[in-house]
Write an enzyme that holds these catalytic residues in place. Structure first.
Site, PDB file in Angstrom:
ATOM      1  N   CYS A   2      34.162  32.369  38.127  1.00  0.00           N
ATOM      2  CA  CYS A   2      34.206  31.404  39.107  1.00  0.00           C
ATOM      3  C   CYS A   2      35.274  30.114  38.638  1.00  0.00           C
ATOM      4  CB  CYS A   2      32.771  30.551  39.246  1.00  0.00           C
ATOM      5  SG  CYS A   2      31.797  31.684  39.427  1.00  0.00           S
ATOM      6  N   ARG A  27      41.178  34.808  38.378  1.00  0.00           N
ATOM      7  CA  ARG A  27      40.001  34.804  37.883  1.00  0.00           C
ATOM      8  C   ARG A  27      39.086  35.851  38.551  1.00  0.00           C
ATOM      9  NH1 ARG A  27      39.326  29.766  34.414  1.00  0.00           N
ATOM     10  NH2 ARG A  27      37.244  30.231  34.293  1.00  0.00           N
ATOM     11  N   TRP A  74      32.220  33.786  41.982  1.00  0.00           N
ATOM     12  CA  TRP A  74      32.160  35.180  41.737  1.00  0.00           C
ATOM     13  C   TRP A  74      30.432  35.572  41.511  1.00  0.00           C
ATOM     14  CZ3 TRP A  74      30.283  38.302  37.538  1.00  0.00           C
ATOM     15  CH2 TRP A  74      30.421  39.615  37.709  1.00  0.00           C
ATOM     16  N   ASN A  98      30.216  27.037  37.022  1.00  0.00           N
ATOM     17  CA  ASN A  98      30.402  28.200  36.545  1.00  0.00           C
ATOM     18  C   ASN A  98      29.378  28.651  35.517  1.00  0.00           C
ATOM     19  OD1 ASN A  98      32.864  28.125  37.913  1.00  0.00           O
ATOM     20  ND2 ASN A  98      34.153  27.818  35.988  1.00  0.00           N
ATOM     21  N   GLY A  99      29.057  29.947  35.344  1.00  0.00           N
ATOM     22  CA  GLY A  99      28.083  30.219  34.203  1.00  0.00           C
ATOM     23  C   GLY A  99      26.871  30.798  34.926  1.00  0.00           C
ATOM     24  N   GLU A 476      41.285  53.836  27.430  1.00  0.00           N
ATOM     25  CA  GLU A 476      41.661  52.917  28.072  1.00  0.00           C
ATOM     26  C   GLU A 476      42.525  53.244  29.347  1.00  0.00           C
ATOM     27  OE1 GLU A 476      41.964  49.830  28.315  1.00  0.00           O
ATOM     28  OE2 GLU A 476      44.044  49.103  29.112  1.00  0.00           O
ATOM     29  N   LYS A 480      41.748  51.861  32.892  1.00  0.00           N
ATOM     30  CA  LYS A 480      42.593  51.138  34.046  1.00  0.00           C
ATOM     31  C   LYS A 480      42.553  51.795  35.213  1.00  0.00           C
ATOM     32  CE  LYS A 480      43.506  48.468  32.266  1.00  0.00           C
ATOM     33  NZ  LYS A 480      43.528  47.546  31.256  1.00  0.00           N
ATOM     34  N   GLU A 483      39.476  50.958  37.373  1.00  0.00           N
ATOM     35  CA  GLU A 483      39.161  49.778  37.704  1.00  0.00           C
ATOM     36  C   GLU A 483      40.174  49.457  38.964  1.00  0.00           C
ATOM     37  OE1 GLU A 483      39.738  46.314  34.949  1.00  0.00           O
ATOM     38  OE2 GLU A 483      41.242  47.532  33.864  1.00  0.00           O
ATOM     39  N   HIS A 499      31.898  70.177  24.092  1.00  0.00           N
ATOM     40  CA  HIS A 499      30.581  69.771  23.751  1.00  0.00           C
ATOM     41  C   HIS A 499      29.807  69.001  25.190  1.00  0.00           C
ATOM     42  CE1 HIS A 499      30.929  70.460  19.701  1.00  0.00           C
ATOM     43  NE2 HIS A 499      32.059  69.881  19.739  1.00  0.00           N
ATOM     44  N   LYS A 599      38.543  38.054  35.934  1.00  0.00           N
ATOM     45  CA  LYS A 599      39.517  38.078  34.865  1.00  0.00           C
ATOM     46  C   LYS A 599      38.972  37.637  33.497  1.00  0.00           C
ATOM     47  CE  LYS A 599      43.709  38.737  32.938  1.00  0.00           C
ATOM     48  NZ  LYS A 599      44.001  40.096  32.623  1.00  0.00           N
TER      49      LYS A 599
END
Ligand code: F6R
Length: 604
Positions: A2, A27, A74, A98-99, A476, A480, A483, A499, A599
């Site tokens: 947010c 964000r 968000w 926010n939060g 990574e 990437k 997402e 395995h 973000k």
């Protein structure tokens, strides 16, 4: 996550609020709204989806007023709907948040018993209603705020607007950052300085637990104990807050392309002729263990660093994701150091892990991109990675700069612990200085990568394989890709393939093998052969020698320049990022703001 803005202006604030919210778009959000006061009357507009929907709404239903608050949400509690969008209003008060208010269920119950009803599923509405109740009991806004803040558990940044009060904003910070901007006869509030940069470069960062009563004449700040507090006004470099695509189609493309330059900046910052130039208190001589903690991509940077600390410095190194570390109560020695890696410096789990470690270890070191962030401020030593603002949600240049700083730290550890001579370190640094040039070469593969990404975009599942420090790179690369392209991808240590994951291999599953021609190359190639024997489509990324030796039979190959082993993870990050980027382009997804992602993850 947010974003919050608040303005006590001299002109109409609605356009300014929307403009500031645009600067917070990076964000991540799924709805937005603003509230203003005009002729003493509080009113609001909210819309689901991108900010353009809010702007459209404001064309048809404009909001006048010189005081206002705005928010990009968000979703956490309740879906992305207009009813759940902020600002939340209860009677004469509107609030943006926010939060997470952790005790919101119990507060909701208490308020319901008191006869208050709810219009949304959010935790935030409880804050608006608590404020309404406090005001209704005859308290002035300031007194009411002190009471309400005392009731809230969790992490939050809040900004209140009160009907009838055209010269008043009250904001509070606990766990989520908040900045106050000072203008000429105007005052501003923002989740970060970036939101406020076009309005002012004079910023006060609230500290943990602070809250502030803001009028156009200035801000009165109180600490968590409601005592008056003095917080400095600092001048920010507006350049550092510039967010523009500079001709690129996406921020992510720009940030990938910037890597040779920012990496060279980081190197210049931490080295000098013939040696390292780290802060004096970075001395590993008496350190018996390092613990590296982070989330997501930053965690993969830690994973690479583990190989480096252990091999270059013989220094035992633990790594963990912050969300697990903070709750498993790991024993930490007072001869050890804890390192926290974070682009934003605000990631809630990483910050909590830092606070857990603070009194248990000899030193808390952070590696951050935002030097004013909470993580930086709460560390004994904060090392900026010098990447410049990263706007694309998928971290790219921050990752390679994190790797650069961590590599330099590992070299310093090697030197301090007598594993590496100064001459050996100098030789590594000489090689390091060639890396930006090699990255430029890797960037020139973009067209080849774009062409083969058209085919990757058809895949349902993609595997990445690597060994040694290339294993975290495989993780990574997969992160990437998934997402931003939404293709299911997994990274594995090549040796782990048989395995279990080998069961997934068939001719529809591309397998991307990251294998510079190093001492582990033969082993990785054997694993690659096992994939090919099962008709797997292998894309091999290696140097010319590696491609010549093992390229036959691969579906595709990409030839990277030869690179000293130590720096291969940084170089190979570039094609991994380009593969994700171009596959996402081929799929037509929203590269810079992929669905569901934020973000800066300021909630647990
Ligand atoms: C992935 C990505 C995230 C972040 C993670 C930690 O591309 O960007 O996985 O790395 O959310 O964020 P910071 O580094 O801000 O703590």
């Amino acid at each position: 996550m947010c974003g919050i803005v608040g303005v006590l202006g001299t002109h109409q604030v609605a356009p300014l609020l929307v403009e500031s919210l645009k600067r917070l778009e990076y964000r991540g959000y799924d709805s937005a709204g603003i509230a203003t006061i005009s002729d003493g009357r509080l009113d609001r507009r909210r819309a689901v989806g991108k900010l353009v929907n809010l702007s459209d709404l404001l064309v048809h239903e404009p909001l006048a007023g010189r005081a206002g608050i705005g928010h990009t949400r968000w979703a956490t509690h309740g879906a992305a709907t207009v009813a759940n969008a902020h600002p939340h209003r209860a009677g004469t008060v509107a609030v943006v948040h926010n939060g997470i208010i952790e005790n919101f269920r119990e507060l909701r119950e208490e308020l319901s018993k008191d006869g208050y009803s709810f219009e949304s599923e959010t935790d935030t509405e409880t804050v608006a209603l608590l404020m309404r109740r406090a005001l209704a009991s005859g308290k002035a806004p300031q007194e009411a705020t002190a009471e309400v803040l005392g009731r809230l558990h969790g992490a939050f940044a809040l900004c209140f607007l009160f009907e009838g009060e055209e010269d008043l904003l009250i904001c509070a910070r606990k766990g989520s950052p908040l900045a106050i901007g000072h203008g000429d006869g105007e005052m501003f509030v923002g989740s970060d300085a970036i939101a406020l940069a076009p309005m002012t470069d004079r910023i006060t960062y609230l500290e943990e637990g602070d809250w502030a009563v803001i009028t156009r004449a200035g801000a009165q700040i109180f600490d968590a104990q409601n005592r008056r507090a003095n917080r400095a006004i600092s001048r920010i470099q507006v350049d550092a807050t510039r967010i523009e695509k500079a001709g690129y189609k996406h921020f992510m493309a720009k940030e990938i392309a910037e890597q040779p330059v920012v990496l060279a900046d980081a190197l210049r910052h931490y080295t000098r002729e013939g040696g390292l130039n780290l802060p004096e208190d970075i001395d590993f001589s008496a350190v018996d263990r390092v613990t590296l903690v982070a989330c997501g991509t930053a965690h993969y940077a830690c994973h690479v660093a583990k190989y480096l600390f252990e091999s270059l410095a013989g220094l035992p190194c633990d790594i963990d994701v912050a969300s697990e570390f903070r709750y498993r109560e790991p024993p930490l020695s007072d001869r050890s150091w804890a390192l926290f890696i974070s682009q934003s410096g605000e990631t809630a789990d990483t910050l909590a892990a830092l606070r857990y470690s603070r009194d248990k270890v000899a030193k808390v070191v952070s590696v951050v991109n935002v030097p004013t962030s909470s993580i930086a401020r709460e560390s004994d030593v904060a090392l900026p990675i010098m990447a410049g603002i990263e706007v694309g949600v998928a971290s790219t240049k921050a990752f390679t700069c994190q790797l650069a700083v961590l590599t330099l730290l590992a070299l310093k550890a090697g030197q301090d612990r007598g594993c590496l001579s100064r001459e050996q370190v100098a030789a590594h640094l000489e090689n390091f200085r060639c890396l930006p040039g090699l990255m430029n070469h890797a960037l020139s593969l973009a067209d080849d990568i774009a062409a083969l990404s058209e085919q990757l975009a058809e895949a349902q599942d993609i595997l990445f394989l690597g060994r040694g420090p290339m294993y975290p790179l495989a993780l990574e690369g997969a992160l990437k890709l998934k997402e931003i392209s939404y293709i299911h991808a997994e990274g594995y240590a090549s040796g782990e393939l048989k395995h279990g994951p080998i069961a997934l291999i068939d001719n529809r599953v591309p397998v991307i093998v990251l294998a510079p021609r190093d001492h582990l190359f033969e082993k990785t190639v054997s694993n690659m052969q096992e994939v090919m024997a099962r008709h797997g489509k292998v894309l091999l990324l290696s140097d010319a020698a590696g491609i010549q030796e093992a390229g036959a039979g691969c579906w595709k190959t990409l030839t990277l320049p030869q690179v000293p082993d130590l720096f291969a993870p940084i170089l190979y990050a570039v094609p991994a990022q380009l593969l994700a980027y171009h596959t996402a382009i081929a799929k037509g997804t929203d590269v810079d703001q992929p669905r569901n992602l934020a973000k800066s993850v300021t909630v647990e």
